[in-house]
Design an enzyme around this catalytic site. Structure first.
Site, PDB file in Angstrom:
ATOM      1  N   TRP A  82      85.261  15.533   9.622  1.00  0.00           N
ATOM      2  CA  TRP A  82      86.504  16.081  10.160  1.00  0.00           C
ATOM      3  C   TRP A  82      86.361  16.362  11.653  1.00  0.00           C
ATOM      4  CZ3 TRP A  82      90.328  14.765   7.403  1.00  0.00           C
ATOM      5  CH2 TRP A  82      90.266  14.782   6.011  1.00  0.00           C
TER       6      TRP A  82
ATOM      7  N   ASP B  67      88.872  24.444  13.480  1.00  0.00           N
ATOM      8  CA  ASP B  67      89.453  23.888  12.271  1.00  0.00           C
ATOM      9  C   ASP B  67      88.846  24.668  11.113  1.00  0.00           C
ATOM     10  OD1 ASP B  67      90.168  22.476  10.032  1.00  0.00           O
ATOM     11  OD2 ASP B  67      89.367  20.542  10.699  1.00  0.00           O
TER      12      ASP B  67
ATOM     13  N   LYS C  52      93.587  24.101   0.760  1.00  0.00           N
ATOM     14  CA  LYS C  52      92.292  24.480   0.192  1.00  0.00           C
ATOM     15  C   LYS C  52      92.256  25.958  -0.195  1.00  0.00           C
ATOM     16  CE  LYS C  52      90.607  20.412   2.205  1.00  0.00           C
ATOM     17  NZ  LYS C  52      90.676  19.713   3.472  1.00  0.00           N
TER      18      LYS C  52
HETATM   19  C1  LIG Z   1      90.865  18.763   4.364  1.00  0.00           C
HETATM   20  C2  LIG Z   1      90.448  18.935   5.771  1.00  0.00           C
HETATM   21  C3  LIG Z   1      91.160  18.370   6.845  1.00  0.00           C
HETATM   22  C4  LIG Z   1      92.342  17.457   6.649  1.00  0.00           C
HETATM   23  O1  LIG Z   1      93.453  18.170   6.394  1.00  0.00           O
HETATM   24  P1  LIG Z   1      94.893  17.474   6.265  1.00  0.00           P
HETATM   25  O2  LIG Z   1      95.749  18.670   6.025  1.00  0.00           O
HETATM   26  O3  LIG Z   1      94.812  16.538   5.106  1.00  0.00           O
HETATM   27  O4  LIG Z   1      95.191  16.785   7.518  1.00  0.00           O
HETATM   28  C5  LIG Z   1      90.725  18.634   8.124  1.00  0.00           C
HETATM   29  N1  LIG Z   1      89.658  19.421   8.356  1.00  0.00           N
HETATM   30  C6  LIG Z   1      88.944  19.966   7.353  1.00  0.00           C
HETATM   31  C7  LIG Z   1      87.770  20.822   7.669  1.00  0.00           C
HETATM   32  C8  LIG Z   1      89.317  19.743   6.037  1.00  0.00           C
HETATM   33  O5  LIG Z   1      88.613  20.286   5.040  1.00  0.00           O
END
Ligand SMILES: *Cc1c(COP(=O)(O)O)cnc(C)c1O
Length: 362
Positions: free
Chosen positions: A104, A174, A198
């Site tokens: 990511w 993030d 999540k």
């Molecule tokens: C799942 C995830 C993403 C992607 O998220 P989307 O909402 O599908 O764009 C980005 N960063 C991390 C750390 C993730 O776990």
């Protein structure tokens, strides 16, 4: 209801609290005192304005969000934030520091490079992202526009135990896979973003928490929908927001407060993770893929002695009501995602299954 459901180890979209699902189900056709579904009402209605305001208020309570931060409910997932962060915060002639700890982070770098100069301030790829870099390994630029990092690496099962120290350079994170999984000091950050699916709610809504002074960086020339300051000025209502996702996130915030808040949730998550890591470490049959000091409390990755056994493990665990344990292909093996709403009883069931599996195959 719970007895007919498997234990859901999915990395995302992921398990939600049963009381939240039940309340949403109960009120789906007709919100109390409204008579219509939250799916049907105008986002400009008093009812929805109330839902949005309450969701934000509860989120601020849960996360102890300081008054000089804006809370935004956007769309496009964390993936759109990979673009919006540099488009808004990385000015012409500036460079941004990115710490790369997994797939990511790499995707975030890819988009930032389209906007401006990126300095890779840390990278553990040559160790297959099995650990978080130490502070003394980072090459941070004191003049960077911001430092970007990924608090929890969903694919590789690693998690930062403390924020990197960046002095006066704004920290951008993030936090998609560990937001509100433990106490967080928002004041240490310039901007936090997380896809909701999540720990926070359903997919389709993205949480952004941004320190107000950073809104001044958004250029007027930006496309309107990509501009943080437009979303902030309009209270996340510049266009139709993801109404149902915000409503459900509101229920999750209330649930989390009712569970005792982030200290209680963090302690429970720690206990859950320790139980699972203890089983992984018990005999050497299972092997954790993350370095001991970098282990995630959210996504627990481990391998078996060979790939045939891993296939059998996936098949038999699924049949036993333990769903979604197959790991991401970049790591192989197993991944148990045990987010806030994942019950402790599910961890215990997995530990028991692992013991029995080892007894039969070890
Ligand atoms: C799942 C995830 C993403 C992607 O998220 P989307 O909402 O599908 O764009 C980005 N960063 C991390 C750390 C993730 O776990």
């Amino acid at each position: 209801m719970a007895t007919s459901r498997p234990f859901n180890f999915s990395a995302g979209p992921a398990v939600l609290p049963i009381p939240v699902l039940e309340e949403a189900q109960r009120d789906l056709v007709s919100l109390p005192n409204v008579g219509m579904s939250v799916l049907e009402i105008s986002h400009r209605s008093k009812t929805f304005e109330g839902i949005l305001a309450q969701t934000e208020a509860d989120l601020r309570t849960l996360g102890n969000v300081p008054a000089n931060y804006k809370v935004l409910f956007l769309q496009g997932g964390a993936s759109l934030q990979f673009s919006m962060v540099p488009l808004n915060l990385l000015g012409a002639g500036q460079s941004a520091d990115y710490i790369v700890t997994g797939g990511w982070s790499q995707k975030a770098v890819k988009e930032a490079k389209r906007v401006g100069t990126v300095n890779i301030a840390g990278n553990t790829e040559n160790e297959n992202f099995g650990r978080i870099p130490r502070q003394d390994e980072l090459t941070l630029d004191a003049n960077a526009a911001y430092v970007h990092f990924t608090t929890n690496n969903t694919l590789f099962g690693t998690q930062w135990k403390a924020e990197p120290a960046t002095a006066n350079v704004p920290l951008v994170a993030d936090t998609s896979s560990d937001m509100f999984s433990r106490p967080i000091d928002i004041a240490k950050y310039g901007l936090i973003y997380a896809g909701a699916q999540k720990n926070l709610g359903p997919s389709g809504v993205t949480l952004v928490i941004i320190r107000e002074d950073l809104l001044a960086r958004s250029a007027k020339s930006l496309h309107t929908m990509l501009n943080y300051s437009v979303h902030a000025e309009n209270g996340s209502m510049y266009n139709t927001p993801p109404c149902f996702g915000i409503y459900l996130m509101g229920l999750v915030m209330k649930w989390a407060i009712g569970e005792g808040g982030l200290a209680a949730i963090g302690a429970r998550n720690q206990r859950k993770a320790e139980k699972l890591y203890a089983e992984i470490d018990r005999t050497g049959f299972y092997k954790g893929t993350a370095a001991a000091d970098s282990r995630s409390a959210m996504n627990i990755t481990f391998r078996l002695p060979n790939e045939d056994l891993e296939k059998t493990f996936v098949k038999e665990s699924t049949a036993a009501g333990l769903d979604g344990l197959k790991g991401h292909r970049s790591v192989g093996g197993m991944r148990a995602s045990i987010y806030n709403a994942f019950p402790e009883a599910g961890v215990e069931a997995l530990v028991e299954f692992m013991r029995e599996f080892e007894r039969k195959n070890g």
